[in-house]
Write an enzyme that holds these catalytic residues in place. Structure first.
Site, PDB file in Angstrom:
ATOM      1  NE  ARG A 170       2.172  -5.731  -4.010  1.00 62.18           N
ATOM      2  CZ  ARG A 170       1.734  -5.211  -2.870  1.00 62.18           C
ATOM      3  NH1 ARG A 170       0.761  -4.321  -2.894  1.00 62.18           N
ATOM      4  NH2 ARG A 170       2.253  -5.568  -1.709  1.00 62.18           N
ATOM      5  CB  ILE A 228       3.845  -1.209  -0.487  1.00 61.91           C
ATOM      6  CG1 ILE A 228       2.659  -1.353  -1.442  1.00 61.91           C
ATOM      7  CG2 ILE A 228       4.794  -2.375  -0.605  1.00 61.91           C
ATOM      8  CD1 ILE A 228       3.077  -1.291  -2.913  1.00 61.91           C
ATOM      9  CB  SER A 229      -0.906  -2.347   2.844  1.00 59.58           C
ATOM     10  OG  SER A 229      -0.790  -1.289   3.759  1.00 59.58           O
ATOM     11  CB  ALA A 230      -0.751  -7.621   2.626  1.00 58.18           C
TER      12      ALA A 230
END
Length: 412
Positions: free
Chosen positions: A42, A74-76
């Site tokens: 990530r 960038i989403s959780a």
């Protein structure tokens, strides 16, 4: 003696820990998605972000507009995982994604559909597309391609797709996308219902209409520069603090009057409805969004005298220049600790609006509240819209391109 915590700096350990957290929390369950999380760095898609922050349960902003408003992130991890499970992609599938951001989601998808599947991810800003392309290449993902295009219009040249996923919010169903879905395909779409209430829908065809096979509470940055943009206006409250109200174009509100509404006399009413530890708020929010004239809006922030029902802020009903927001008070009875839901109204019609919200909360509770079965959702576009009906017209939500019906079931 002081205890020092040594930060984890091994990416493999961080990936493993992230995947395990998501499995333990119930957000991840399919082996292909678990393996994708375990094998995708990530942090490699977040240059400039420290290693520990890259793997936290937080969204990470990657672009802001001229006013400082976040327009891409960038989403959780839990939201990414939830949507991947909703999508149910399989090896060999063709997948279209709207909302490339950093390319991380496309990388996960690329691994899930490998070796013979293909992913196309779209964004409206060239810098985001270039960044996503660079990250995907550096990560060795050769079956995911970033393209500059309006996600709501899709990418017809590579259709049909087995799965289509939006990682940006929509105010309506992008109709052109539906024609690009293969027979038996699935569309995952975070769509705003009314006010600030949004859910991530997993739609599949059901004859001439559509049904949901999954529906999760989720809020995303809205679509921009395209055919299904979701325009909203933040109304900052005058005076101390940073409280602001989210309003949308279909809401009948007096934004100028609302700026100072929290300085007006308040009316506070408690409902008698009790929430316990772990009680879900999402179904009450959805119910109020359907039955109140202007839906339900987010009211985040803090200021003296503002007593929201959560630390981040509250949810509020709006009507013209009046506002009524949710609050709570703690108590204990024979069943243990509880939080009683209350409503605080401000503005000329604030007392009446608070009464209305209280009445609707009690009606929701009387029909089963959180003990009732979860509602179902049906959707239709074009001429098929008239085929969708409901016993209570308040649960028919008509948008410019689609009709959504919420099917509530009473307890028992």
């Amino acid at each position: 003696m002081e205890t020092t915590v040594t930060p984890v700096t091994d990416p493999k350990q961080l990936r493993e820990a992230l995947a395990q957290r998501l499995v333990d929390s119930g957000h991840l369950s399919s082996q292909a998605a678990i393996d994708a999380f375990r094998s995708t760095d990530r942090h490699a898609f977040l240059p400039g972000v420290d290693l520990e922050s890259a793997y936290k349960e937080d969204a990470v902003p990657i672009k802001h507009d001229e006013q400082g408003e976040m327009i891409s992130c960038i989403s959780a991890p839990s939201i990414v995982a939830t949507q991947l499970e909703q999508l149910g992609a399989q090896p060999g599938y063709k997948v279209l994604e709207a909302g490339a951001a950093t390319g991380y989601n496309a990388a996960l998808l690329g691994k899930i559909v490998s070796p013979s599947g293909q992913v196309w991810t779209l964004d409206v800003d060239q810098d985001l597309v270039a960044g996503a392309s660079k990250h995907l290449a550096e990560a060795g993902v050769d079956n995911a391609t970033a393209v500059m295009a309006d996600g709501a219009a899709g990418l017809p040249e590579h259709a049909p797709y087995d799965r289509i996923i939006f990682t940006v919010g929509a105010g309506d169903v992008p109709v052109k996308i539906l024609d690009q879905l293969a027979p038996g395909g699935r569309l995952v779409l975070p769509m705003r219902i009314r006010g600030s209430i949004s859910r991530s829908f997993a739609f599949e065809r059901d004859g001439d209409t559509w049904k949901t096979v999954s529906c999760e509470m989720a809020t995303f940055i809205p679509l921009r520069k395209g055919v299904c943009d979701d325009h909203y206006t933040l109304v900052p409250m005058a005076g101390e603090g940073n409280v602001r109200l989210e309003t949308f174009s279909e809401q009948d509100v007096d934004r100028k009057a609302l700026r100072s509404v929290l300085d007006e006399q308040q009316t506070k009413i408690y409902t008698g409805v009790k929430f316990r530890q772990g009680s879900a708020w999402e179904w009450l929010y959805l119910y109020l969004a359907c039955v109140l004239p202007n839906g339900l809006s987010r009211l985040p922030g803090q200021r003296p005298g503002f007593t929201p029902h959560f630390g981040w802020g509250s949810m509020a009903a709006v009507d013209g220049g009046s506002l009524a927001y949710l609050t709570i008070r703690e108590g204990e009875d024979e069943q243990g600790r509880y939080w009683e839901v209350g409503v605080i109204g401000h503005g000329g019609g604030g007392a009446d609006l608070a009464e209305r919200v209280v009445s609707e909360i009690r009606a929701w509770d009387a029909s089963g509240g959180n003990d009732a079965p979860e509602p179902g959702f049906r959707m239709a576009v074009a001429d098929s819209r008239e085929r969708l009906s409901a016993d209570d017209p308040r649960f028919i939500i008509d948008k410019p391109y689609s009709r959504l019906v919420v099917d509530w079931a009473r307890k028992g």
